[in-house]
Every structure is written in structure tokens, then in C-alpha cells.
Enzyme design. Sequence first.
Site, mmCIF file in Angstrom:
data_model
loop_
_atom_site.group_PDB
_atom_site.id
_atom_site.type_symbol
_atom_site.label_atom_id
_atom_site.label_comp_id
_atom_site.label_asym_id
_atom_site.label_seq_id
_atom_site.Cartn_x
_atom_site.Cartn_y
_atom_site.Cartn_z
ATOM 1 N N CYS A 2 43.851 -28.199 -4.801
ATOM 2 C CA CYS A 2 43.515 -27.054 -4.624
ATOM 3 C C CYS A 2 42.992 -25.994 -5.747
ATOM 4 C CB CYS A 2 45.188 -25.985 -4.108
ATOM 5 S SG CYS A 2 46.307 -26.687 -3.042
ATOM 6 N N ARG A 27 37.994 -29.616 -4.360
ATOM 7 C CA ARG A 27 39.452 -28.953 -5.605
ATOM 8 C C ARG A 27 40.273 -29.818 -3.578
ATOM 9 N NH1 ARG A 27 39.788 -27.771 -10.467
ATOM 10 N NH2 ARG A 27 42.263 -27.401 -9.620
ATOM 11 N N TRP A 74 45.015 -28.892 -0.645
ATOM 12 C CA TRP A 74 44.744 -30.724 -0.508
ATOM 13 C C TRP A 74 46.570 -29.901 -0.483
ATOM 14 C CZ3 TRP A 74 47.351 -34.093 -2.952
ATOM 15 C CH2 TRP A 74 46.984 -35.440 -2.588
ATOM 16 N N ASN A 100 48.526 -23.097 -6.939
ATOM 17 C CA ASN A 100 47.874 -23.855 -7.373
ATOM 18 C C ASN A 100 48.565 -25.150 -8.376
ATOM 19 O OD1 ASN A 100 46.715 -26.807 -7.974
ATOM 20 N ND2 ASN A 100 45.498 -25.083 -9.543
ATOM 21 N N GLY A 101 49.260 -26.288 -7.084
ATOM 22 C CA GLY A 101 50.573 -26.849 -8.424
ATOM 23 C C GLY A 101 51.743 -27.367 -7.412
ATOM 24 N N GLU A 465 36.063 -50.616 -9.883
ATOM 25 C CA GLU A 465 34.893 -49.576 -9.467
ATOM 26 C C GLU A 465 34.295 -49.388 -8.545
ATOM 27 O OE1 GLU A 465 35.757 -46.688 -10.665
ATOM 28 O OE2 GLU A 465 33.584 -45.666 -10.296
ATOM 29 N N LYS A 469 35.034 -47.715 -4.737
ATOM 30 C CA LYS A 469 33.569 -46.190 -4.378
ATOM 31 C C LYS A 469 33.400 -46.467 -2.939
ATOM 32 C CE LYS A 469 33.417 -44.953 -7.541
ATOM 33 N NZ LYS A 469 33.949 -43.470 -7.762
ATOM 34 N N GLU A 472 36.736 -45.024 -1.158
ATOM 35 C CA GLU A 472 36.730 -43.090 -1.301
ATOM 36 C C GLU A 472 35.189 -42.902 0.162
ATOM 37 O OE1 GLU A 472 37.580 -41.796 -5.253
ATOM 38 O OE2 GLU A 472 36.063 -42.837 -5.254
ATOM 39 N N HIS A 488 44.469 -67.539 -6.170
ATOM 40 C CA HIS A 488 45.980 -67.327 -6.070
ATOM 41 C C HIS A 488 46.186 -66.473 -4.518
ATOM 42 C CE1 HIS A 488 45.734 -69.236 -9.757
ATOM 43 N NE2 HIS A 488 44.885 -68.920 -10.191
ATOM 44 N N LYS A 583 39.200 -34.019 -5.733
ATOM 45 C CA LYS A 583 38.591 -34.100 -7.116
ATOM 46 C C LYS A 583 39.224 -33.805 -8.099
ATOM 47 C CE LYS A 583 34.148 -34.661 -10.222
ATOM 48 N NZ LYS A 583 34.343 -36.556 -9.624
HETATM 49 C C1 G6P Z 1 40.295 -38.112 -8.764
HETATM 50 C C2 G6P Z 1 39.270 -38.042 -8.535
HETATM 51 C C3 G6P Z 1 38.858 -39.352 -9.029
HETATM 52 C C4 G6P Z 1 39.180 -39.723 -9.853
HETATM 53 C C5 G6P Z 1 40.429 -39.715 -10.356
HETATM 54 C C6 G6P Z 1 40.641 -39.243 -12.190
HETATM 55 O O1 G6P Z 1 41.211 -39.527 -7.964
HETATM 56 O O2 G6P Z 1 39.043 -38.611 -6.935
HETATM 57 O O3 G6P Z 1 37.193 -39.738 -8.536
HETATM 58 O O4 G6P Z 1 38.600 -41.296 -10.660
HETATM 59 O O5 G6P Z 1 40.735 -37.935 -9.623
HETATM 60 O O6 G6P Z 1 40.018 -38.312 -12.222
HETATM 61 P P1 G6P Z 1 39.718 -37.696 -13.896
HETATM 62 O O7 G6P Z 1 38.640 -36.229 -13.766
HETATM 63 O O8 G6P Z 1 40.800 -37.745 -15.058
HETATM 64 O O9 G6P Z 1 38.507 -38.381 -13.836
#
Ligand code: G6P
Length: 588
Positions: A2, A27, A74, A100-101, A465, A469, A472, A488, A583
Site C-alpha cells: 500500500c 506498492r 494491496w 498502510n500496515g 532467481e 522472475k 512473477e 530425487h 514491491k
Molecule cells: C517483493 C518483491 C520482490 C523482492 C522482495 C524482497 O516480494 O516483489 O521483487 O525481491 O519483495 O524485497 P526487498 O525490498 O526486501 O529486497
Amino acid sequence: MCGITGYIGEKEAAPVLLQALKRMEYRGYDSAGISTIYKDNVTIKKDIGRIDSINEKIELGKAEGKIGVAHTRWATHGGVTKENAHPHLSCKQKVVMVHNGIIENYRQLFKELSDNHEIKSETDSEVIAHLIEEEYDKEKNPLKTLQNVSKKLDGSFALVVIFSDKKDEIYGVRKYAPLIVGIGEQENFISSDIVSFIDYTDNVIFLEDKEIVKVTSNSIEIVNFDGDKISRDKTHVAWEAADVSKEEFSHHTIKEIHEQSSTVQNALNQDDEEFEEFVNKLTSGKNIFITGSGSSFHIALIFRKMLTKFVDSPVQAFLSSESEEYIESMNDNAILIPISQSGETADLLEVIRNVKDKGVTVLSIYNTVGSSLSRVSDFSLNLNCGPEIGVAATKSFTSQLAIVYKIIFKLGNVKDGNEKIIELSNKIKDILSKEKTLQEIIELINESNDVYFLGRAIHHPIALEGALKLKELAYIHAEGMAAGEIKHGTLALVEEGTPAIIINPKDESYNDTINNATEMKARGAKIIGISSEDNEVYDYWIEIPKVENMLYPLIELVPLQLLAYYTAIRRKNNPDYPRNLAKSVTVK
Ligand code: G6P
């Protein structure tokens, strides 16, 4: 999650707030709203959907008044509905508020308030507006009211509040969620993120936890939850507004992927003394713990693998959301290295709160200037990669990696470390210039329900990673795995045409990984090799340049980012704002 914001000044508030919301859409983006006050009228415009589409429907930017608050959501408590969208208004329309929170005791508060208040939404937030109104009726003083209310709320909260009978004042409250005051000329801002007001001012005051701010168009007053006055200097943040535009690119994500050739170099620009101090502290610890979430956790894994070769102390990496046993084993000899782009991830900040009293030294790596993480750390290094707007981490990941290399070079006494990274950045450019060659592979991935990413040793975190990606951005199920583990379990899932992406430059693990790729191929998998060398097992070869072994992770990730981005485009997904994600994850 948020984004919240407020404006007071000489301009019409709604257009300023609308722009702020667009800047903070990363956000959270399931619903949004703006409220302004003009004469005695409170206007609230809110709806579900992305900000542009809400704006087309109900003209968010056209509410009258020079004071207002806004929110982009969010969802945590309560579904994505217009009723649950913020701002929330109290029954007698005395209080309008954004939050927010997470309010952990909202059910209890709901019970206490529901006899006298009509609570319309299912959120944990709306109770705050009613609680403020009830307290305000007794106290008549906004600052005293907010102190009382803050003490009754359990959980994390950043609030922006307007009292409708005080049209020249706006209030912010902060506990465990970010809130920043932007200082303008005859106007002021309160916001979750600097980027929301960076076009108007780069002078800011960072609020600390358990503080309340009263802002008029030309004054700022801070008190703590006990009402003690706090004096705080302003900070000048040197971020250009241009940094948050897409320039010629169609999305922030691809712009940020392309920026990497320069951002990895920017990460090297650390103050010599501070860097030296950071590394000295790091090596002085008897136990080293590295933590992060999402992509930042993958960096923690790579860092651990490299660091163990240079320090005598045991090094452990853990997910910030799975911290219990690690926290228990930390004492005053321990070094904690939290890694985070936003510096606001709730799980990570909670780890720090839990270990601070034990005397643990906190050495952080972060990007967002002024973030909570930077302020609770003993020493920190900034990524210097500018604001990252795309929800999926891209340039922040490679910048984190560049800092890891810088630390490892220092420990290994490598004199030309910076030059090595600068050389690598040119190789990133080469890979980016070949993005069109990925088309056939994108078609294969697009038609698949599952994709496997395999890597050994330092390539394993990159496999994780790459899979993250793809999930996401393209919404395709993907699994990143240690290549040796396929036998396994995963082999049972391989069918004719299942894509397996093998991260396998020519280093010590090359032959073993080729064997695993062959095992996959024998069961029908289509093998996509990311490597400095071709191999007959590969159905597709994505060539990466030959570099020193330890440096491969920095370049082998780039094609994976491109595959995820272009598959998202192929599927008509918006890669900047993946569904259901945000994010900055400021809730547990
Ligand atoms: C969210 C984002 C990710 C990120 C993660 C950790 O899930 O969508 O892209 O890797 O948070 O975020 P940070 O700001 O702590 O790196």
C-alpha cells in the site's frame, strides 16, 4: 504494501495526489482512492482497478480542495472491493484517513466500536478512522488524539489523517511502516515514498517509529507517542525525477534491465572509509548471518557461498520469514547482514528488532535512501541504482551482486576488482543487444505449464532467481533447483517438450550439470543451455561470454530476466505490475 500520501499547500490537491499515486502504484494496485476537503465538504473518490482505469471512470484528479489524502491498495484484510478501498471516513465525517500496515487487534476494536459506529468495510483499517473520531470527541486536540489512538493499536501502521474541522493541518503517524515528509515552498507532503513527490521537492524529513507529525503548508512539528517534541533535521535526497520515468522504454522493468550495464558500476561507488569499516566489522564477527526475502534472499545465498571461502567464522543465510532458530543462536559476537532493495520488508525489519538488544552488529545492503533498514543498521552500503519501479527486482539484484563482489575482492586482496566489474558491464550490454534471438525460446516457454531452472554451486541461486522472475512476470509455474536434485523427484514430472533451462557456464560444475541435462533430455525435456560453450545436449544455446568463474552469476542472469520479461509481453501481462504482488512488502 500500500502507498499512502497526503498534500497540503497552494495547489489543488487532487491532481498532485493522483500523480503521487501513479508513482507509488508499485506498492499495491488493486484499488485506489483520493479524498480532498473543500469548505465543509469532504469528497471521497475510490474504486477497484488500476489507477488509470479508476481515473478514467471517476476522474480522481478532479476533486476540489487544497488539502487531501490518497491511497493505493494491496489487499490484506478484506477483498478487493470499492468499500474496502481507502480513504476511510468516520461516521460524523470528522476524520478521513489512509493506512498502510496491519492492525492486529482490529477485531477487538471493531467489537468495542460497532455499537456506536457504522463500520462499512471488512478492512482492519477502517476501525482506525472511527477510533480517531471517538477519541477526538473527547480530547478535541488532534495530536493528543493520535497519541492515544496509537497506543491502542497493535501491529504496524503508517497513517495520514485529516480532521475535517482543521482544514489547514494534516497529520502523519508512523509505527513499523515507512512515512516521509516532503518539504516544499508553501506546500508540504506526507508519503510512504519519496518518489511520490520528487517532482516538487527533494528536501525531506524521515519520521522514526512511534512518531506523529503535524504538517501545515509552512510548518512541520514532530512529537513521539508520549507527546515529547522531537527536533529532526531535513535531509536532501539527490534523486532526479527523470529516474522514475520510463524514458523510451515501454515498461519500467525493461528499462531497469537495460540500466544494469551502468547500475552495476554505480554500486562500486562507495565511500572508501565507510566501505573499509563495513568490511572490517564483517570480519570481526564470530558468527555471520545473512538474510533477505525474495530476490534479496537469493543474493544472500550467493554471498554465503563466496564468503565462506574468505572468513574463518561460520556463515549462514536464512529467509527473513523463517528466522526463529537463527535469531536464537545470535549473540553479541554475531554479525547480521540484512539485504533489501526497499529497506522496508517487514519480515527483515522484524529480524533486526529481535536481535538488536542482543548486541548483534547489523551491516546492511539496501537501495531506498532513507529507508527503515538504513536507519536501524550500524553500518550500511547503498546500491546506488536509483529507484526501482518494476515490481520484480532486476537492477537491484545485479547491484547487490556487484557489492558482494566488491566485498569479496577486498577480502581476497584483488586490486583490480572494480575494473573487472566495469568490463562485465560491457558484456551485459552485449547480451542485451541480442534480445531478439530469444524469440523461439519464448514461444516454447509460452506454451508450457511448467519450466525447470537448473544450476549447481553459485549457479543454483541464479536458477532460483530465474524461476522467480518467470513466475512473477509470466505467471508460469517455474522451479529453480540444484541440478543434482532432479533425480530425487523432478524427473517424474518431465514430459515430452518440458523446458529445462540449464545455467551452466564452463566451470568446475559444467560436466556434472551436463549429465543432469542429459538425464532430463532422455525423458523428453527440451534443454535450453545458458553457457559460454555449446553442447550437443542443448536444443537451444543462449551464449554468454567467457569470464572469470566467480563472475558468471552477474551475466548469466540477464538472459533469464529477458526471457521472463518477453514471455510476459507475449502473454499480454503487465510486467511492471504483476497480479497480486507488490514491491515493498511491509506486512508479515
Ligand atoms: C517483493 C518483491 C520482490 C523482492 C522482495 C524482497 O516480494 O516483489 O521483487 O525481491 O519483495 O524485497 P526487498 O525490498 O526486501 O529486497
